[in-house]
Design a protein around this motif. Sequence first.
Motif, PDB file in Angstrom:
ATOM      1  N   GLY A 130       6.141  -2.282   4.552  1.00  0.00           N
ATOM      2  CA  GLY A 130       6.184  -1.564   3.286  1.00  0.00           C
ATOM      3  C   GLY A 130       5.704  -0.128   3.378  1.00  0.00           C
ATOM      4  O   GLY A 130       5.607   0.463   4.454  1.00  0.00           O
ATOM      5  N   ALA A 131       5.381   0.434   2.217  1.00  0.00           N
ATOM      6  CA  ALA A 131       4.960   1.831   2.132  1.00  0.00           C
ATOM      7  C   ALA A 131       3.517   1.994   2.633  1.00  0.00           C
ATOM      8  O   ALA A 131       2.707   1.074   2.490  1.00  0.00           O
ATOM      9  CB  ALA A 131       5.069   2.302   0.687  1.00  0.00           C
ATOM     10  N   PRO A 132       3.261   3.183   3.242  1.00  0.00           N
ATOM     11  CA  PRO A 132       4.121   4.359   3.377  1.00  0.00           C
ATOM     12  C   PRO A 132       5.135   4.233   4.518  1.00  0.00           C
ATOM     13  O   PRO A 132       4.850   3.662   5.559  1.00  0.00           O
ATOM     14  CB  PRO A 132       3.128   5.490   3.649  1.00  0.00           C
ATOM     15  N   LYS A 133       6.309   4.793   4.247  1.00  0.00           N
ATOM     16  CA  LYS A 133       7.406   4.786   5.207  1.00  0.00           C
ATOM     17  C   LYS A 133       7.469   6.122   5.959  1.00  0.00           C
ATOM     18  O   LYS A 133       6.992   7.149   5.473  1.00  0.00           O
ATOM     19  CB  LYS A 133       8.735   4.582   4.475  1.00  0.00           C
ATOM     20  N   TRP A 138      12.097  14.591   4.128  1.00  0.00           N
ATOM     21  CA  TRP A 138      11.454  14.234   2.859  1.00  0.00           C
ATOM     22  C   TRP A 138      11.991  12.941   2.245  1.00  0.00           C
ATOM     23  O   TRP A 138      11.632  12.578   1.140  1.00  0.00           O
ATOM     24  CB  TRP A 138      11.580  15.378   1.832  1.00  0.00           C
ATOM     25  N   ILE A 139      12.851  12.240   2.957  1.00  0.00           N
ATOM     26  CA  ILE A 139      13.425  10.992   2.446  1.00  0.00           C
ATOM     27  C   ILE A 139      12.832   9.824   3.233  1.00  0.00           C
ATOM     28  O   ILE A 139      12.893   9.813   4.466  1.00  0.00           O
ATOM     29  CB  ILE A 139      14.961  10.991   2.578  1.00  0.00           C
ATOM     30  N   LYS A 229      -2.489  15.101   4.621  1.00  0.00           N
ATOM     31  CA  LYS A 229      -1.387  14.293   4.108  1.00  0.00           C
ATOM     32  C   LYS A 229      -1.193  13.120   5.057  1.00  0.00           C
ATOM     33  O   LYS A 229      -1.606  13.177   6.223  1.00  0.00           O
ATOM     34  CB  LYS A 229      -0.101  15.109   3.984  1.00  0.00           C
ATOM     35  N   THR A 230      -0.585  12.063   4.569  1.00  0.00           N
ATOM     36  CA  THR A 230      -0.388  10.873   5.395  1.00  0.00           C
ATOM     37  C   THR A 230       0.390  11.223   6.652  1.00  0.00           C
ATOM     38  O   THR A 230       1.445  11.861   6.594  1.00  0.00           O
ATOM     39  CB  THR A 230       0.354   9.782   4.601  1.00  0.00           C
ATOM     40  N   ASP A 231      -0.157  10.805   7.783  1.00  0.00           N
ATOM     41  CA  ASP A 231       0.444  11.083   9.087  1.00  0.00           C
ATOM     42  C   ASP A 231       1.282   9.882   9.507  1.00  0.00           C
ATOM     43  O   ASP A 231       0.762   8.786   9.686  1.00  0.00           O
ATOM     44  CB  ASP A 231      -0.662  11.351  10.110  1.00  0.00           C
ATOM     45  N   ASP A 232       2.579  10.090   9.669  1.00  0.00           N
ATOM     46  CA  ASP A 232       3.480   8.997  10.035  1.00  0.00           C
ATOM     47  C   ASP A 232       3.452   8.671  11.523  1.00  0.00           C
ATOM     48  O   ASP A 232       3.945   7.620  11.942  1.00  0.00           O
ATOM     49  CB  ASP A 232       4.925   9.350   9.649  1.00  0.00           C
ATOM     50  N   LYS A 233       2.891   9.556  12.327  1.00  0.00           N
ATOM     51  CA  LYS A 233       2.939   9.396  13.784  1.00  0.00           C
ATOM     52  C   LYS A 233       1.813   8.485  14.275  1.00  0.00           C
ATOM     53  O   LYS A 233       1.029   7.963  13.496  1.00  0.00           O
ATOM     54  CB  LYS A 233       2.867  10.772  14.443  1.00  0.00           C
TER      55      LYS A 233
END
Length: 289
Positions: A130-133, A138-139, A229-233
């Motif tokens: 689930g989130a965060p993705k 930005w999508i 900000k949320t880091d996706d890596k």
Amino acid sequence: MRKSTLMIALVAAIFSIQSYSCDIHGKTGIMPENDLYRGVDALTGNGMTEELFNIIIDRANEVYAPVVETEGARLKFHRKWEDGTVNAYANQGGGVWNVHMFGGLARHELVSPDGFALVVCHELGHHLAGAPKIKRFWIPSWASNEGQSDYWASLKCFRRIFQDDDNARIVSKMDIDPQVESKCNAVWSDSNENALCKRMAQAAKGLATLLNSGRSVSFTTPDMSVVRKTDDKHPAGQCRLDTYFQGALCDKDLNDDVSKTDALAGTCNRVDDYETGIRPLCWYKPKTM
């Protein structure tokens, strides 16, 4: 005409990136590309065998293949026991949600069988956490980001797969870190949940050491960095240990599921006055504190 061409190119780029959460060759999966190859004849002493490798994957598949079916897809594990690559990755394509598991990672001396199970859960998490993705242009893409996949691995996945084990007996044979003992005891009064918490935390320490390039990590020295900000890596190794541990300490009901769009659903959050079991700020930026 030019604008429409650019839009088509952008959509195509997003679609192609969304097909893979990691490099298709397994080079940048749960960890960056590396030269830690562990061949099939490697004697690393971590207790892993080909039979156990398959048993762990079978147990994960038994639980989560039906879940993936409810999403209109088919779960497929690629069991690459003979491949010494120390990595794992997930991708999607043609209605199939793939998880690629390598024997090299399973055989690595820092990865216990339970640590390997956490990696299986992390890769499943890219599909289901689930989130965060991960965002592309930005999508949000199909894939849950790295930190969320770590968190879900202990929050939901490992617990669901191994909840029927005699976890108290298993943990009784382990040398449990005093901080783990204290924290798990403070959250979990149920003996099985308590033991699962300790079991996951101990598995995470060896795995996080590997993810920290072999440098030590500790339950007593959490990563105190705060992202803007949320880091996706991939977070740093200590941050990843903190994330696995916090997932193990979140007392949300196992059946209180996560959401593809709402990062608060099924998770422990500061906004709900949780102080334990929350996603670390070293990778996660809450919308509200």
